[in-house]
Design a protein around this motif. Structure first.
Motif, PDB file in Angstrom:
ATOM      1  N   GLN A 139      -9.370   2.070 -11.094  1.00  0.00           N
ATOM      2  CA  GLN A 139     -10.034   0.870 -11.594  1.00  0.00           C
ATOM      3  C   GLN A 139     -11.463   0.765 -11.058  1.00  0.00           C
ATOM      4  OE1 GLN A 139      -8.177  -2.698 -10.212  1.00  0.00           O
ATOM      5  NE2 GLN A 139      -9.140  -4.003 -11.748  1.00  0.00           N
ATOM      6  N   ARG A 171      -6.107   2.182 -19.738  1.00  0.00           N
ATOM      7  CA  ARG A 171      -7.310   2.347 -18.926  1.00  0.00           C
ATOM      8  C   ARG A 171      -8.465   1.517 -19.481  1.00  0.00           C
ATOM      9  NH1 ARG A 171      -9.114   8.153 -18.453  1.00  0.00           N
ATOM     10  NH2 ARG A 171      -9.837   7.633 -16.356  1.00  0.00           N
ATOM     11  N   VAL A 174      -7.817  -2.212 -18.606  1.00  0.00           N
ATOM     12  CA  VAL A 174      -8.113  -2.516 -17.200  1.00  0.00           C
ATOM     13  C   VAL A 174      -9.621  -2.554 -16.976  1.00  0.00           C
ATOM     14  CG1 VAL A 174      -7.941  -1.641 -14.847  1.00  0.00           C
ATOM     15  CG2 VAL A 174      -5.929  -1.629 -16.325  1.00  0.00           C
ATOM     16  N   ARG A 175     -10.331  -1.581 -17.554  1.00  0.00           N
ATOM     17  CA  ARG A 175     -11.777  -1.556 -17.371  1.00  0.00           C
ATOM     18  C   ARG A 175     -12.428  -2.791 -17.975  1.00  0.00           C
ATOM     19  NH1 ARG A 175     -16.096   2.622 -20.026  1.00  0.00           N
ATOM     20  NH2 ARG A 175     -15.352   1.502 -21.866  1.00  0.00           N
ATOM     21  N   THR A 178     -11.762  -5.829 -15.782  1.00  0.00           N
ATOM     22  CA  THR A 178     -12.494  -5.731 -14.516  1.00  0.00           C
ATOM     23  C   THR A 178     -13.968  -6.062 -14.701  1.00  0.00           C
ATOM     24  OG1 THR A 178     -10.957  -4.020 -13.774  1.00  0.00           O
ATOM     25  CG2 THR A 178     -13.053  -4.193 -12.609  1.00  0.00           C
ATOM     26  N   LEU A 242      -9.813  -7.630  -8.541  1.00  0.00           N
ATOM     27  CA  LEU A 242      -9.348  -6.407  -9.207  1.00  0.00           C
ATOM     28  C   LEU A 242      -7.854  -6.477  -9.506  1.00  0.00           C
ATOM     29  CD1 LEU A 242     -11.314  -3.673  -7.209  1.00  0.00           C
ATOM     30  CD2 LEU A 242     -11.916  -4.764  -9.369  1.00  0.00           C
ATOM     31  N   ARG A 246      -6.040  -6.250 -13.238  1.00  0.00           N
ATOM     32  CA  ARG A 246      -4.983  -5.309 -13.624  1.00  0.00           C
ATOM     33  C   ARG A 246      -3.783  -6.050 -14.207  1.00  0.00           C
ATOM     34  NH1 ARG A 246      -6.181  -2.977  -8.587  1.00  0.00           N
ATOM     35  NH2 ARG A 246      -4.191  -3.675  -7.708  1.00  0.00           N
TER      36      ARG A 246
END
Length: 477
Positions: A139, A171, A174-175, A178, A242, A246
């Motif tokens: 992450q 992915r 999550v990005r 974040t 973070l 997630r």
């Protein structure tokens, strides 16, 4: 229409596995196998979902069932071989022995077979998403990679657009979550920690080390080193930000049908931990450990150290003269009777006005290693006087004077009060190198004046070794 539905179910199962939804992927693959019959890709999804849930027995059953139906499927062979080779040779010896056999079967695969192509289309996924520390590292890496080419707001907008276009890619989700969090104005201070993690780690280590060393260097109280915990607040806040990102990504709603393959280039793979990262982490740990150990040793040396004094009484003090030898001998025998021996050097002096009928001013004390002293050392005078039958009139704390430590005074009435008409005062002091008391008749003095007399006599009698006057000389004003 039924074929399209079965194809969509297989695609959804594979996409769920790629998104890290292991339970949903397992159920979707089982439903696809039940409704559509044997399918190499679905056996692979089912086996990988079980393996991601740490259920190796069911994963092996899925691999074996798939290889019974598709004995030459490359992906099934590779996955089953990895499962067997990574198993515990002591806990699962039979499974571990099957690993080399499967590797042998992989040496002559049929790469052009339709089964291999179907498996790659249906289950072309690197496997379950990383968890724990690995997930947090991935992450941070993806966020840092995105922030390197754009400001936080732009990076968050682009990441969200791509995640919406590919909702099954965990992915990307999550990005996007974040970067969206880091783009908020209140989290501006967290972005440097993501952009330059090694520098921030070293800064944290140096700050923690400095707070530890500052305690003995500047004589700060023991709790001062806990200030280093404040340096952890940004890192702890980032950790929480973070983790929440997630969780939001894991709990996102997925469409019923996966979208078509995107034209976006894949996200960069997370590189393994580099030697530079290991070196910086090791250096940071070494800095903190060395500083804590050094500060602890330094503080202990300071704790065990104590000022070296000598006792040297002047001939006169505030117009009073030192008492004659007979009185001092009597006083010395009294002090010796109450001494408990050890490494302390006792002293005793008395001063009186020539021909006066007032009580003499008496100073009694001892010099030596008193490094364990605490404020309680001067709190016992009142109890001792009450035990001796004196009537306490007042007691108060006072400044200890140039030598430091603590001082407390007690005014009381005793048998001598009947002669002079004035209460007596005893001011006791204690520091790391000495302890004692000054006793005199109050004679109408207020608290400040009484404590001032005790401080002056203490300073006139007790001297540091490097600036002590010649014994028996000098006059104190």
């Amino acid at each position: 229409m039924q074929a399209d539905d079965e194809e969509g179910a297989r695609a959804r199962a594979a996409a769920l596995l790629s998104a890290g939804r292991l339970g949903e992927a397992r159920r979707a693959a089982s439903a696809a196998l039940t409704g559509g019959g044997p399918d190499a890709g679905m056996y692979l999804v089912l086996a990988r979902a079980h393996a991601g849930e740490d259920d190796d027995d069911r994963a092996e059953q899925a691999y074996r069932a798939g290889l019974d139906a598709f004995p030459d499927d490359l992906d099934l062979l590779v996955g089953y071989a990895e499962l067997c080779l990574n198993s515990d040779p002591f806990d699962q010896p039979a499974r571990h022995r099957r690993g080399p056999e499967l590797v042998g079967r992989l040496r002559a695969p049929a790469p052009g077979s339709p089964q291999v192509g179907a498996a790659k289309d249906a289950a072309g996924t690197p496997g379950p998403r990383p968890q724990g520390w690995a997930a947090a590292r991935e992450q941070r890496y993806l966020a840092r990679h995105a922030l390197a080419g754009a400001d936080a707001r732009t990076a968050a907008t682009l990441a969200r657009a791509r995640a919406d276009a590919q909702p099954y890619d965990g992915r990307l989700a999550v990005r996007a979550e974040t970067l969206g969090a880091l783009a908020r104005p209140g989290y501006a201070a967290l972005r440097p920690l993501v952009r330059a993690p090694l520098v921030s780690l070293l800064v944290l280590a140096v700050a923690a080390a400095s707070s530890h060393v500052a305690e003995p260097a500047f004589g700060l109280p023991g709790w001062a080193s806990t200030v280093s915990l404040l340096c952890l607040l940004p890192h702890l806040t980032l950790h929480q930000v973070l983790r929440r990102a997630r969780r939001r990504a894991e709990g996102r709603e997925l469409p019923a049908t996966p979208p078509a393959v995107s034209a976006y280039p894949p996200l960069p793979p997370v590189p393994p931990v580099s030697g530079r990262e290991k070196a910086v982490a090791g250096a940071a740990a070494a800095i903190v450990v060395a500083a804590a150990a050094g500060a602890g040793a330094w503080s202990y040396v300071q704790y065990r150290d104590y000022p070296r004094y000598v006792a040297s009484a002047p001939a006169t003090f505030r117009g009073m003269e030192r008492a004659d030898g007979a009185f001092e001998d009597h006083l010395g025998s009294f002090v010796s009777a109450g001494a408990d021996g050890g490494a302390f050097a006792p002293f005793h002096y008395a001063y009186a006005r020539p021909g006066g009928d007032a009580l003499p001013v008496v100073v009694i004390g001892a010099l030596g290693d008193n490094h364990d002293v605490s404020p309680e050392a001067v709190e016992g005078f009142r109890r001792d006087l009450e035990t001796s039958g004196a009537t306490i009139v007042a007691d108060w704390s006072a400044e200890a004077g140039p030598h430091g430590g603590w001082m407390r005074c007690v005014a009381y009435e005793s048998a001598a009060t009947e002669v002079t008409g004035d209460p007596e005062v005893t001011c006791g002091w204690a520091d790391k190198g000495s302890g004692g008391s000054v006793t005199f008749g109050e004679d109408g003095m207020d608290h400040d004046a009484a404590a001032g007399l005790a401080r002056s006599l203490r300073h006139a009698v007790v001297h540091r070794v490097h600036d002590a006057p010649a014994a028996g000389t000098g006059t104190t004003a």
